[in-house]
Design a protein around this motif. Structure first.
Motif, PDB file in Angstrom:
ATOM      1  N   UNK A  96       0.802  -1.239   0.000  1.00  0.00           N
ATOM      2  CA  UNK A  96       0.000   0.000   0.000  1.00  0.00           C
ATOM      3  C   UNK A  96       0.831   1.285   0.000  1.00  0.00           C
ATOM      4  N   UNK A  97       2.069   1.222   0.516  1.00  0.00           N
ATOM      5  CA  UNK A  97       2.894   2.424   0.624  1.00  0.00           C
ATOM      6  C   UNK A  97       4.286   2.147   0.060  1.00  0.00           C
ATOM      7  N   UNK A  98       4.770   3.060  -0.772  1.00  0.00           N
ATOM      8  CA  UNK A  98       6.162   3.065  -1.180  1.00  0.00           C
ATOM      9  C   UNK A  98       6.808   4.318  -0.610  1.00  0.00           C
ATOM     10  N   UNK A  99       7.818   4.130   0.225  1.00  0.00           N
ATOM     11  CA  UNK A  99       8.528   5.274   0.787  1.00  0.00           C
ATOM     12  C   UNK A  99       9.583   5.758  -0.199  1.00  0.00           C
ATOM     13  N   UNK A 100       9.743   7.065  -0.292  1.00  0.00           N
ATOM     14  CA  UNK A 100      10.710   7.659  -1.215  1.00  0.00           C
ATOM     15  C   UNK A 100      11.753   8.420  -0.395  1.00  0.00           C
ATOM     16  N   UNK A 101      12.993   7.933  -0.464  1.00  0.00           N
ATOM     17  CA  UNK A 101      14.080   8.514   0.324  1.00  0.00           C
ATOM     18  C   UNK A 101      14.966   9.346  -0.592  1.00  0.00           C
ATOM     19  N   UNK A 102      15.135  10.600  -0.221  1.00  0.00           N
ATOM     20  CA  UNK A 102      15.990  11.528  -0.967  1.00  0.00           C
ATOM     21  C   UNK A 102      16.745  12.354   0.067  1.00  0.00           C
ATOM     22  N   UNK A 103      18.065  12.219   0.106  1.00  0.00           N
ATOM     23  CA  UNK A 103      18.796  12.904   1.170  1.00  0.00           C
ATOM     24  C   UNK A 103      20.152  13.436   0.743  1.00  0.00           C
ATOM     25  N   UNK A 104      20.658  14.378   1.528  1.00  0.00           N
ATOM     26  CA  UNK A 104      21.971  14.973   1.269  1.00  0.00           C
ATOM     27  C   UNK A 104      23.083  14.280   2.047  1.00  0.00           C
ATOM     28  N   UNK A 105      22.708  13.360   2.947  1.00  0.00           N
ATOM     29  CA  UNK A 105      23.671  12.658   3.789  1.00  0.00           C
ATOM     30  C   UNK A 105      23.515  11.156   3.531  1.00  0.00           C
ATOM     31  N   UNK A 106      24.539  10.548   2.924  1.00  0.00           N
ATOM     32  CA  UNK A 106      24.419   9.140   2.530  1.00  0.00           C
ATOM     33  C   UNK A 106      24.222   8.225   3.737  1.00  0.00           C
ATOM     34  N   UNK A 107      24.956   8.461   4.797  1.00  0.00           N
ATOM     35  CA  UNK A 107      24.814   7.613   5.983  1.00  0.00           C
ATOM     36  C   UNK A 107      23.416   7.750   6.581  1.00  0.00           C
ATOM     37  N   UNK A 108      22.926   8.987   6.629  1.00  0.00           N
ATOM     38  CA  UNK A 108      21.579   9.215   7.159  1.00  0.00           C
ATOM     39  C   UNK A 108      20.524   8.603   6.241  1.00  0.00           C
ATOM     40  N   UNK A 109      20.743   8.661   4.938  1.00  0.00           N
ATOM     41  CA  UNK A 109      19.804   8.048   4.002  1.00  0.00           C
ATOM     42  C   UNK A 109      19.731   6.544   4.220  1.00  0.00           C
ATOM     43  N   UNK A 110      20.878   5.913   4.427  1.00  0.00           N
ATOM     44  CA  UNK A 110      20.891   4.478   4.696  1.00  0.00           C
ATOM     45  C   UNK A 110      20.144   4.164   5.984  1.00  0.00           C
ATOM     46  N   UNK A 111      20.402   4.924   7.028  1.00  0.00           N
ATOM     47  CA  UNK A 111      19.689   4.694   8.295  1.00  0.00           C
ATOM     48  C   UNK A 111      18.189   4.878   8.110  1.00  0.00           C
TER      49      UNK A 111
END
Length: 206
Positions: free
Chosen positions: A11-26
């Motif tokens: 039902x949900x697809x989360x979309x991750x877009x970030x400026x910090x690679x480590x934070x994006x992975x977390x």
């Protein structure tokens, strides 16, 4: 991977877009831990391919982990090498064509009836209605009349309040980015991210 079934059940697809690679992975790992089964990592993120590769290593081969904002043939190939199991495009282009050539599931971006029809004819597994905020729920309903069998996934401006309305109007699933992720992928609070994820899942599953 059967992307349509995953979208229908998740039902949900989360979309991750970030400026910090480590934070994006977390962020990716926290979302999956909270029960969001499908996660897209946008290629506009810092070191996006590294984030994809590390997330794949952490989550294993069965996780529904995709690459988003795929535009070119090279984008698709590099995403596959990094471990993406599906591709998301903002529109109709070479990234879509290459993914279909590789028999990789694609959620292809489209807005108009002509674009929806073209996405299906070119082999998209499902159609990302983008930006969904432009026409809202009423526009999704209108598209469902000529395209009742096309799986539509509204993305862009969808939040916990509107997600259920889109689903009740016939969306296969919804894609949620900033309203869900907030600043987590830039180093923000993961506790708040987890709370938003739980609230969103409760909204779409109730």
């Amino acid at each position: 991977m059967d992307l349509r079934t995953l979208l229908r059940t998740g039902r949900v697809m989360a979309i991750v877009r970030g400026r910090d690679a480590d934070a994006s992975l977390r962020t990716v790992l926290a979302l999956v831990a909270e029960g969001i089964k499908i996660v897209e990592v946008s290629l506009t993120s810092h070191r996006a391919f590294d984030v994809l590769a590390q997330a794949r290593a952490e989550l294993g081969s069965g996780a529904a982990l995709g690459a988003g904002t795929v535009l070119t043939t090279d984008d698709t190939r590099r995403a596959v090498e990094a471990g993406a199991s599906f591709i998301v495009t903002p529109g109709l282009g070479k990234g879509l064509d290459e993914a279909c050539r590789l028999e990789l599931p694609v959620l292809a971006g489209a807005l108009t009836p002509t674009e929806v029809a073209a996405a299906v004819s070119r082999g998209a597994s499902a159609v990302k209605l983008f930006p969904a905020s432009l026409g809202g729920v009423d526009y999704l309903r209108a598209l469902r009349s000529p395209f009742p069998q096309v799986p539509l996934v509204p993305v862009g401006g969808v939040d916990a309040n509107s997600a259920r309305d889109f689903l009740e109007a016939g969306a296969l699933a919804v894609g949620v980015g900033a309203p869900l992720v907030g600043d987590a992928a830039d180093g923000g609070d993961l506790g708040e991210l987890r709370a938003r994820a739980r609230a969103l899942l409760a909204s779409v599953q109730s």
